[in-house]
Design a protein around this motif. Structure first.
Motif, PDB file in Angstrom:
ATOM      1  N   LEU A 101       0.807  -1.230   0.000  1.00  0.00           N
ATOM      2  CA  LEU A 101       0.000   0.000   0.000  1.00  0.00           C
ATOM      3  C   LEU A 101       0.832   1.269   0.000  1.00  0.00           C
ATOM      4  N   GLY A 102       2.131   1.121   0.355  1.00  0.00           N
ATOM      5  CA  GLY A 102       2.967   2.318   0.449  1.00  0.00           C
ATOM      6  C   GLY A 102       2.868   2.999   1.801  1.00  0.00           C
ATOM      7  N   ILE A 103       2.543   2.204   2.839  1.00  0.00           N
ATOM      8  CA  ILE A 103       2.537   2.701   4.222  1.00  0.00           C
ATOM      9  C   ILE A 103       3.942   2.451   4.782  1.00  0.00           C
ATOM     10  N   PRO A 104       4.574   3.438   5.435  1.00  0.00           N
ATOM     11  CA  PRO A 104       5.919   3.203   5.992  1.00  0.00           C
ATOM     12  C   PRO A 104       5.919   2.023   6.972  1.00  0.00           C
ATOM     13  N   ALA A 105       7.041   1.289   6.993  1.00  0.00           N
ATOM     14  CA  ALA A 105       7.171   0.141   7.900  1.00  0.00           C
ATOM     15  C   ALA A 105       7.135   0.629   9.347  1.00  0.00           C
TER      16      ALA A 105
END
Length: 391
Positions: free
Chosen positions: A386-390
């Motif tokens: 999704l492109g959410i930071p780890a």
């Protein structure tokens, strides 16, 4: 005014009302409908998420006398889904039918100064603070409270209405920038992480709680909630649950209440704030517990028995903000849900909001698994897609 029938059980088939048409109202409506209730929503927005899925949508403002009268006529009981609903409207409705939570409890949650005073009264530790309503109070602030966070006493949520101030000059400038309204200055404390506890309390005083939620915020908005055995040391978790119950009992609260905490570097817990409704950090309960926070909301307002929820799966919840729709530029594009739903234990909840906007809560993703390690690994995979930071 209390009703003689406030404690009567309201069985499925009745209509339950909610003030507010956002996603919390929508998920409340879904839970109530699954149990056989009809639902009514009062919200001015024609496309409100809860209004779109309810049997009745009263489209008026929250202080509209006619709208409130119509809601009271339709419903056997009423609740709220956001804390900035006018407490006066809840009090007006309470003259005609059972309302939970009560206007008085919501009024305390709406005012940071009253909220802090309540924590102190309950013996629950909170950050050192000062109330600033006048220039004299501003001048009298103790230097020990700096650096601090200056927060408007009313109408702040998701990090809005807050300014970090390091010096007295910044404090004065901050108060001016916030319009010289009533504020609370809180001392900044060395945070290890944040957690929250959701409790549900019935009119008969029965109180149950969800497991302690470990939370990660980004830009003042909840990003990730992790719930599994050992997400916090056991003693810390017990302390958080005890404090949350004490806050609810002190308010004579009826309904679902979230109490948010800071965990300091030294392991000490301090309470941050309360939300008089189901909470973003409790959404995992839809898929990882046998009773969700929304079902508890229904049970509280209908006087059905409150049972202690049991967790059957380790879980990680990811908040889905509108930013995910704009990964590839300024035109909104639907995220790759088919890739997300190929992951084991992925449960997608979207709120039916017509337009994606940056920083807007569009939905959440609950990942459930047999072990914490599996839940985290799958959640990190989903975040990557999704492109959410780890985290």
């Amino acid at each position: 005014m209390s009703h003689a029938d406030d404690r009567a059980v309201i069985l499925p088939g009745a209509t339950l009302g909610v003030l507010g048409g956002g996603q919390l109202g929508r998920m409340f409506a879904h839970a109530a409908q699954a149990m056989g209730y009809f639902t009514a929503v009062l919200d001015p927005d024609a496309t409100s998420p809860a209004g779109l899925v309810s049997h009745h949508h009263v489209r008026t403002g929250y202080e509209d006398a006619q709208g409130l009268a119509e809601l009271a006529q339709l419903c056997a009981a009423v609740t709220t889904e956001f804390e900035n609903v006018p407490a006066g409207s809840l009090n007006q409705l309470a003259e005609r039918l059972p309302v939970s939570p009560a206007g008085a409890a919501v009024a305390i949650a709406q005012d940071r100064a009253a909220e802090k005073a309540h924590f102190v009264k309950c013996g629950v530790p909170c950050a050192p603070y000062a109330v600033i309503e006048t220039a004299e109070q501003l001048a009298a602030v103790n230097d020990a409270l700096l650096p601090g966070i200056l927060k408007t006493a009313r109408m702040g949520y998701d990090g809005k209405g807050q300014i970090r101030v390091k010096t007295r000059d910044e404090l004065v400038a901050g108060w001016n920038a916030l319009g010289k309204v009533a504020c609370v200055l809180e001392k900044m404390l060395p945070l290890a992480h944040e957690c929250s506890v959701i409790v549900a309390r019935g009119r008969d005083g029965t109180i149950v709680h969800l497991p302690v939620q470990r939370n990660l915020h980004r830009d003042g908005i909840l990003a990730v909630t992790e719930v599994y055995e050992g997400n916090l040391p056991a003693a810390q978790a017990e302390q958080a649950v005890a404090a949350a119950k004490s806050v609810a009992i002190g308010l004579e609260y009826v309904g679902v209440l979230c109490v948010e905490f800071f965990v300091l570097d030294n392991g000490q817990l301090v309470v941050n704030e309360i939300a008089p409704r189901p909470h973003n950090s409790g959404h995992y309960s839809q898929n990882a517990l046998d009773v969700s926070q929304f079902e508890l909301q229904v049970r509280c307002m209908t006087n059905l028995p409150l049972v202690q929820p049991r967790q059957h799966s380790a879980t990680v919840m990811l908040n889905l903000l509108g930013d995910l729709w704009f990964k590839h530029g300024d035109t909104a594009q639907t995220p790759a849900w088919e890739q997300i739903l190929a992951l084991p234990g992925a449960h997608l909840h979207l709120y039916g909001k017509v337009d994606a906007k940056r920083a807007r809560k569009m939905g959440h993703l609950n990942i459930t698994a047999a072990t914490p390690e599996q839940a985290r690994a799958t959640a990190l995979k989903a975040a990557d897609i999704l492109g959410i930071p780890a985290f």
